[in-house]
Design a protein around this motif. Structure first.
Motif, short mmCIF file in Angstrom:
data_model
loop_
_atom_site.label_atom_id
_atom_site.label_comp_id
_atom_site.label_asym_id
_atom_site.label_seq_id
_atom_site.Cartn_x
_atom_site.Cartn_y
_atom_site.Cartn_z
N GLY A 212 -61.29 20.09 33.92
CA GLY A 212 -62.35 19.10 33.80
C GLY A 212 -61.81 17.73 33.48
N ALA A 213 -60.59 17.44 33.95
CA ALA A 213 -59.94 16.15 33.69
C ALA A 213 -60.12 15.22 34.88
CB ALA A 213 -58.46 16.36 33.42
N ASP A 214 -60.37 13.96 34.61
CA ASP A 214 -60.50 12.96 35.67
C ASP A 214 -59.18 12.24 35.94
OD1 ASP A 214 -63.23 13.42 36.05
OD2 ASP A 214 -63.75 12.11 34.37
N ALA A 215 -58.12 12.60 35.22
CA ALA A 215 -56.83 11.94 35.36
C ALA A 215 -56.20 12.23 36.72
CB ALA A 215 -55.88 12.40 34.25
N PRO A 216 -55.43 11.29 37.25
CA PRO A 216 -54.67 11.59 38.47
C PRO A 216 -53.68 12.71 38.20
CG PRO A 216 -53.87 9.56 37.46
CD PRO A 216 -55.12 9.95 36.73
N ALA A 217 -53.46 13.54 39.20
CA ALA A 217 -52.59 14.69 39.03
C ALA A 217 -51.72 14.84 40.27
CB ALA A 217 -53.42 15.96 38.81
N TRP A 218 -50.43 15.04 40.05
CA TRP A 218 -49.54 15.23 41.19
C TRP A 218 -48.45 16.22 40.86
CZ3 TRP A 218 -49.83 10.67 38.43
CH2 TRP A 218 -48.67 10.21 37.82
N ASN A 219 -47.76 16.69 41.92
CA ASN A 219 -46.79 17.76 41.82
C ASN A 219 -45.36 17.24 41.84
OD1 ASN A 219 -48.72 20.19 42.23
ND2 ASN A 219 -49.20 18.83 43.93
N LEU A 220 -44.52 17.88 41.02
CA LEU A 220 -43.08 17.66 41.05
C LEU A 220 -42.42 18.95 41.51
CD1 LEU A 220 -42.52 16.00 37.55
CD2 LEU A 220 -42.55 14.82 39.74
N GLU A 221 -41.26 18.85 42.14
CA GLU A 221 -40.55 20.07 42.52
C GLU A 221 -39.06 19.84 42.39
OE1 GLU A 221 -38.19 22.66 43.98
OE2 GLU A 221 -38.46 21.15 45.55
N SER A 222 -38.44 20.58 41.49
CA SER A 222 -36.99 20.54 41.34
C SER A 222 -36.49 21.90 40.91
CB SER A 222 -36.56 19.45 40.34
OG SER A 222 -35.18 19.15 40.52
N THR A 223 -37.03 22.94 41.54
CA THR A 223 -36.77 24.35 41.25
C THR A 223 -36.71 24.58 39.74
OG1 THR A 223 -34.34 24.21 41.54
CG2 THR A 223 -35.67 24.69 43.49
N CYS A 224 -35.61 25.16 39.24
CA CYS A 224 -35.58 25.57 37.84
C CYS A 224 -35.40 24.42 36.86
CB CYS A 224 -34.47 26.61 37.63
SG CYS A 224 -34.74 28.13 38.54
N SER A 225 -35.11 23.22 37.35
CA SER A 225 -34.96 22.07 36.45
C SER A 225 -36.21 21.20 36.43
CB SER A 225 -33.74 21.24 36.85
OG SER A 225 -33.83 20.83 38.20
N GLY A 226 -37.33 21.75 36.90
CA GLY A 226 -38.55 20.98 36.96
C GLY A 226 -39.01 20.43 35.62
N ALA A 227 -38.75 21.16 34.53
CA ALA A 227 -39.19 20.69 33.21
C ALA A 227 -38.42 19.44 32.78
CB ALA A 227 -39.03 21.79 32.17
N VAL A 228 -37.10 19.43 32.97
CA VAL A 228 -36.31 18.26 32.57
C VAL A 228 -36.69 17.05 33.41
CG1 VAL A 228 -33.97 17.30 32.45
CG2 VAL A 228 -34.40 19.63 31.66
N VAL A 229 -36.86 17.25 34.72
CA VAL A 229 -37.31 16.16 35.59
C VAL A 229 -38.68 15.68 35.15
CG1 VAL A 229 -37.97 15.57 37.96
CG2 VAL A 229 -35.92 16.94 37.54
N GLY A 230 -39.55 16.62 34.79
CA GLY A 230 -40.89 16.26 34.34
C GLY A 230 -40.89 15.52 33.02
N ILE A 231 -40.04 15.94 32.08
CA ILE A 231 -39.94 15.25 30.79
C ILE A 231 -39.49 13.80 31.00
CG2 ILE A 231 -38.64 15.15 28.61
CD1 ILE A 231 -38.54 18.26 28.78
N GLN A 232 -38.46 13.62 31.84
CA GLN A 232 -37.98 12.25 32.12
C GLN A 232 -39.09 11.42 32.76
OE1 GLN A 232 -35.45 11.48 35.51
NE2 GLN A 232 -34.07 10.23 34.27
N SER A 233 -39.78 11.99 33.75
CA SER A 233 -40.82 11.24 34.47
C SER A 233 -41.97 10.87 33.54
CB SER A 233 -41.34 12.08 35.64
OG SER A 233 -40.30 12.40 36.54
N ALA A 234 -42.44 11.85 32.76
CA ALA A 234 -43.57 11.59 31.87
C ALA A 234 -43.21 10.55 30.81
CB ALA A 234 -44.02 12.89 31.21
N ALA A 235 -42.03 10.70 30.21
CA ALA A 235 -41.62 9.75 29.17
C ALA A 235 -41.46 8.35 29.75
CB ALA A 235 -40.32 10.22 28.53
N ALA A 236 -40.92 8.25 30.96
CA ALA A 236 -40.73 6.94 31.58
C ALA A 236 -42.08 6.26 31.84
CB ALA A 236 -39.94 7.08 32.88
N LEU A 237 -43.06 7.03 32.29
CA LEU A 237 -44.38 6.47 32.54
C LEU A 237 -45.04 5.98 31.26
CD1 LEU A 237 -45.65 9.12 35.12
CD2 LEU A 237 -45.23 6.69 35.60
#
Length: 373
Positions: free
Chosen positions: A130-155
């Motif tokens: 029930g969120a109105d926030a934009p949502a998108w997908n990342l893909e980096s196989t098993c390192s997706g969390a580290v890529v996601g942490i970097q991306s989220a923190a940078a934003l």
């Protein structure tokens, strides 16, 4: 003043179905008998007993076990999907942070693989939350969390968003035939974190990502027919040279990533209080400790409880370390993950006031050790 970005909350959601080696011994005894000639045996085959390679050294003790140290795996049940696991983890992370869907400004989903190949889970997760926030997908196989942490923190640091919901998941069981020995050590799971503005000096301090292009071809994927003649998406062992590169390059990938993240954070290896490694094998945490020259007591491995849960490993190891109070407020944590055919990477985080979601149900076989049979 620069904005600091870091973890506000963290939650995980394992699936309901438990499998142990006894399952395969009962249902596929002939496969167990021929295990060394099958996929898992070939993937982690013995080398020279006098090898100085740290991966080979730590693997040696598991070579007599056809299951290579697997104790238990958790896989999706008949009514479960990656989205249902992600949704539970996301709701728990939001509740732990005393937030609702309206408090989230963006959603990132690293699903390997999502419930549908296109589009991924992100927008469906936003809908179900029930969120109105934009949502998108990342893909980096098993390192997706580290890529996601970097991306989220940078934003967050850039001022684009105040709070980002990062969700990761893995569904290996849907990509493997249960009779394939690769299924012996691969499971499913999900994790979620709210990453937002945090007070100085806490938060993500530095990250280093590198390419794992040398492993291209290590796994083959495609559509085939299952035993009932229905088309299914499957993963299998691929090119032997690329598979060998996964092992041979592992130490250099770890060293390069860790050194780069430490430099970016402006800290030294000896400053790190605790280490989180994604643990795709029973010996991976000890391998990483050997390579970095650290005490194995300064890390942990959830492999005995979950097996290899791919993109969900980082969040799961991090959650269990925090839940076990191994990461106190103010601790410096180095998080490392490697993904084949994608990236490897490390990030340094100063742990703050991170709220945790509810713990998963206790393991029924936790008294068993992930040691050679």
């Amino acid at each position: 003043m620069a904005t600091h970005a870091g973890f506000k909350s963290l939650a995980i959601c394992p699936p309901s179905t438990l499998r142990t080696p006894a399952y395969w011994r009962q249902h596929f005894p002939e496969v167990v008998t021929a295990a060394e000639s099958r996929s898992l045996g070939r993937l982690f085959a013995g080398g020279s007993a006098t090898s100085t390679d740290p991966f080979q050294i730590e693997m040696q003790g598991y070579l007599k076990d056809p299951f290579r140290g697997t104790v238990e795996c958790r896989v999706l049940g008949p009514e479960e999907t990656t989205l249902s696991l992600e949704l539970k983890a996301a709701r728990d992370a939001l509740a732990a942070a005393n937030m609702g869907p309206g408090d989230i400004d963006a959603i990132l989903a690293a699903s390997f693989v999502p419930d549908r190949l296109f589009p991924g889970n992100a927008v469906h997760l936003a809908r179900d939350l029930g969120a109105d926030a934009p949502a998108w997908n990342l893909e980096s196989t098993c390192s997706g969390a580290v890529v996601g942490i970097q991306s989220a923190a940078a934003l967050v640091r850039a001022g684009e968003y105040r709070n980002v919901l990062l969700v990761t998941s893995c569904s290996y069981s849907r990509m493997l035939d249960v009779a394939d020995t690769l299924s012996w050590f691969m499971g499913d799971g999900a994790g979620a974190a709210v990453i937002g503005e945090v007070p100085e000096p806490h938060g993500v301090l530095g990250t280093k990502l590198i390419s794992t292009k040398s492993t291209c071809g290590a796994f083959a994927t495609g559509v085939t027919l299952d035993r009932q003649g229905k088309p299914v998406f499957r993963m299998a062992s691929g090119d032997e040279e690329a598979t060998r590169r996964m092992r041979d390059d592992a130490a250099e990938q770890l060293e390069t990533s860790a050194t780069g993240a430490l430099a970016a954070a402006g800290v030294r290896l000896q400053d790190i209080d605790f280490f989180i490694f994604n643990t795709p094998t029973a010996w991976f945490a000890r391998f990483c400790a050997r390579v970095l020259g650290i005490d194995p007591e300064r890390t942990l491995s959830v492999y005995p409880r979950y097996g290899n849960i791919g993109a969900a490993l980082t969040m799961t190891n991090l959650y269990h370390a925090a839940h076990a109070e191994k990461i106190p407020r103010g601790a410096l944590v180095l998080i490392y993950a490697v993904g084949s055919v994608s990236t490897a990477g490390a990030t340094v985080v100063r742990w703050g006031d991170v709220a945790l979601g509810p713990p998963p149900p206790p393991s029924s076989t936790l008294q068993m050790a992930a040691s050679p049979a």
